[in-house]
Motif scaffolding. Structure first.
Motif, PDB file in Angstrom:
ATOM      1  N   SER A  75      -2.127  10.018   4.429  1.00  0.00           N
ATOM      2  CA  SER A  75      -1.699  10.240   3.049  1.00  0.00           C
ATOM      3  C   SER A  75      -1.278  11.697   2.918  1.00  0.00           C
TER       4      SER A  75
ATOM      5  N   THR B 134      -3.564  -3.057  -5.451  1.00  0.00           N
ATOM      6  CA  THR B 134      -2.460  -2.217  -5.917  1.00  0.00           C
ATOM      7  C   THR B 134      -1.538  -2.957  -6.892  1.00  0.00           C
TER       8      THR B 134
ATOM      9  N   LEU C  80       0.827  -1.203   0.000  1.00  0.00           N
ATOM     10  CA  LEU C  80       0.000   0.000   0.000  1.00  0.00           C
ATOM     11  C   LEU C  80       0.866   1.260   0.000  1.00  0.00           C
TER      12      LEU C  80
ATOM     13  N   ILE D 269      -4.121  10.160  -3.443  1.00  0.00           N
ATOM     14  CA  ILE D 269      -3.732   9.393  -2.259  1.00  0.00           C
ATOM     15  C   ILE D 269      -2.307   8.839  -2.418  1.00  0.00           C
TER      16      ILE D 269
ATOM     17  N   ARG E 153      -4.566   7.155  -6.666  1.00  0.00           N
ATOM     18  CA  ARG E 153      -3.380   8.011  -6.736  1.00  0.00           C
ATOM     19  C   ARG E 153      -3.636   9.276  -7.565  1.00  0.00           C
TER      20      ARG E 153
ATOM     21  N   TRP F 275     -12.947   4.765  -1.413  1.00  0.00           N
ATOM     22  CA  TRP F 275     -12.046   4.404  -2.517  1.00  0.00           C
ATOM     23  C   TRP F 275     -10.930   5.444  -2.615  1.00  0.00           C
ATOM     24  N   GLY F 276      -9.700   5.002  -2.497  1.00  0.00           N
ATOM     25  CA  GLY F 276      -8.552   5.897  -2.608  1.00  0.00           C
ATOM     26  C   GLY F 276      -7.783   5.630  -3.885  1.00  0.00           C
TER      27      GLY F 276
ATOM     28  N   ILE G 174      -7.948   0.550  -2.144  1.00  0.00           N
ATOM     29  CA  ILE G 174      -6.888   1.372  -2.739  1.00  0.00           C
ATOM     30  C   ILE G 174      -6.489   0.760  -4.080  1.00  0.00           C
TER      31      ILE G 174
END
Ligand code: FAD
Length: 420
Positions: free
Chosen positions: A292, A307, A165, A276, A235, A232-233, A205
């Protein structure tokens, strides 16, 4: 014991769809496979994400050579245009293939490959290297032993080595300590085998289709159970371009999933957190506090880390492999599959040449050949093994004594002078 290297079998690591396809192709080319599978059945990794519906249809998911073999039996061929789940692929294709009378005698279940090297050669030693058989160290409930083989095809997948993560590629601070509440990959969310997400706050994630699958199932569960929250995270900075596949995408199931997630977002069923980059995870009063960019996300009970995966290169450390530094795929394949430029389905055809390493007779195939790139399709893997096995079948192993090209100290000294 005496042997000639040509008479030794070819080792295949992993009896997933691609490893089994390698076995079929090796037999077809007149070579003998020896397939090692760490799980207690073929396709052990498929079973881990068996509840997920694939976005490629049966016609893409089976090796034509394996299909011909299965058709000689009373096998019930699936409808080519339907989309199997991972479990269906396992039960209707992988297991029948593994138990086919031509394949089963070559398959060793519950047998993990721990290491690979070349006989009497560590990675440093040159002399006679290309002529030395490979040594495959395996372990099973009976113990450890070494098996000599003429070549090695590594089809061991990546599912058992997920990405962390943590935003820096290494575990976030506290990630290992919180591991009881983190699931990697696409865990079972609905049905009796679920970890038990009902009534909980769950943070997913990841920005790919594995995350979409998890989110879709969590929302379904939240409609049946009170008090759930789905977070929901990602990038990226926004979820605007979620529906990425074209309208006429040949993988229609993939587009269906994207459109469904878009709808769930519009209906407000998922709380989205953008930009994130997870640095730290603390556990406080039974809740996970995710940090984060120095901000804290709302407390959650569980995290699903969709991920992606990475290849386990550790067992190859005594081999001369050439790995692309970014994608961690074979070096010639790297530029063809770089995720910055390629999406699923748009990777050019490739084979033994692109998959080759300085170590003659060694190949990584299947999803592991894509390293960290997330775009692998089974259809590509079947083409890879057809090319690799045909190259191995035509490989001439020269038994002539090899010239000793070790430099003497004087020659070395002279070389150094020249280099000045
Ligand atoms: C959720 C999900 C959905 C996917 N959907 C699609 C899709 O729709 N279409 C598509 O084309 N592809 C899809 N893929 C990608 C890919 O096709 C699959 O991951 C596929 O299983 C890859 O096949 P493989 O044979 O390369 O590896 P795997 O299926 O992972 O097989 C590797 C095998 O090696 C064994 N093994 C591992 N290490 C060792 C060891 N050291 N010694 C002995 N055995 C070992 C494992 O137990 C396993 O059985 C999906 C992947 C995932 C995770």
């Amino acid at each position: 014991m005496s042997y000639t290297i040509e008479n030794l079998p070819v080792a295949v690591i992993g009896a997933g769809p691609i490893g089994l396809s390698a076995a079929v192709n090796l037999l077809d080319a007149g070579l003998t496979p020896i397939v090692f599978e760490s799980g207690d059945c073929a396709g052990a990794n498929l079973a881990r994400w068996g509840h997920v519906r694939m976005f490629s249809p049966w016609s893409y998911n089976m090796d034509p050579k394996a299909v011909s073999l299965l058709k000689e039996t009373d096998w019930a061929e699936p409808a080519p245009s339907e989309f199997p789940t991972g479990n269906e692929l396992l039960k209707r294709y992988v297991l029948p293939l593994a138990s086919h009378q031509n394949i089963a005698p070559h398959l060793h279940l519950n047998t993990r490959v721990e290491n690979i090297s070349r006989q009497y050669h560590d990675v440093l030693r040159n002399k006679g290297r290309a002529h030395a058989p490979f040594v495959v160290r395996v372990s099973n409930p009976q113990g450890e032993r070494d098996i000599l083989v003429r070549a090695v095809i590594d089809a061991s997948g990546t599912y058992q080595t997920p990405n962390w993560l943590g935003a820096h590629g290494i575990p976030a601070v506290g990630e290992l300590a919180a591991s009881q509440s983190i699931s990697y990959g696409v865990p079972t969310i609905l049905g009796p085998n679920s970890k038990g997400y009902a009534g909980k706050s769950v943070l997913v994630i990841g920005g790919g289709h594995s995350a979409f699958n998890a989110l879709q199932d969590l929302v379904t569960l939240s409609e049946q159970s009170n008090g759930m929250r789905v977070l929901w995270g990602i990038r990226g900075a926004s979820v605007d371009n979620l529906v990425r596949s074209p309208k006429n995408d040949e993988l229609q199931e993939r587009r269906r999933l994207e459109v469904h997630i878009q709808t769930l977002l519009e209906e407000g069923k998922i709380d989205v957190f953008t930009d994130i980059a997870i640095e730290k995870i603390n556990t406080e009063n039974g809740k996970l506090m995710v940090q984060s960019h120095s901000h804290e996300l709302p407390p959650v009970d569980e995290i699903i880390a969709a991920t992606g995966f990475r290849p386990n290169l550790q067992l190859l450390s005594e081999l001369r492999i050439a790995i692309d530094p970014a994608t961690q795929s074979p070096v010639h394949l790297g530029p063809l599959i770089d995720p910055n430029f390629h999406t699923c389905g748009s990777v050019p055809e490739h084979g033994a040449e692109e998959l080759s390493h300085p170590e003659t007779g060694f190949y990584i195939v299947g999803i592991k050949s894509y390293g960290r790139a997330p775009t692998f399709l089974l259809r590509t893997g079947y083409k890879q093994v057809a090319s690799v096995t045909s190259t191995l079948a035509n490989q001439v192993i020269d038994e002539e004594p090899v010239e000793d090209n070790t430099l003497s100290c004087d020659e070395l000294a002279a070389n150094r002078c020249c280099a000045k």
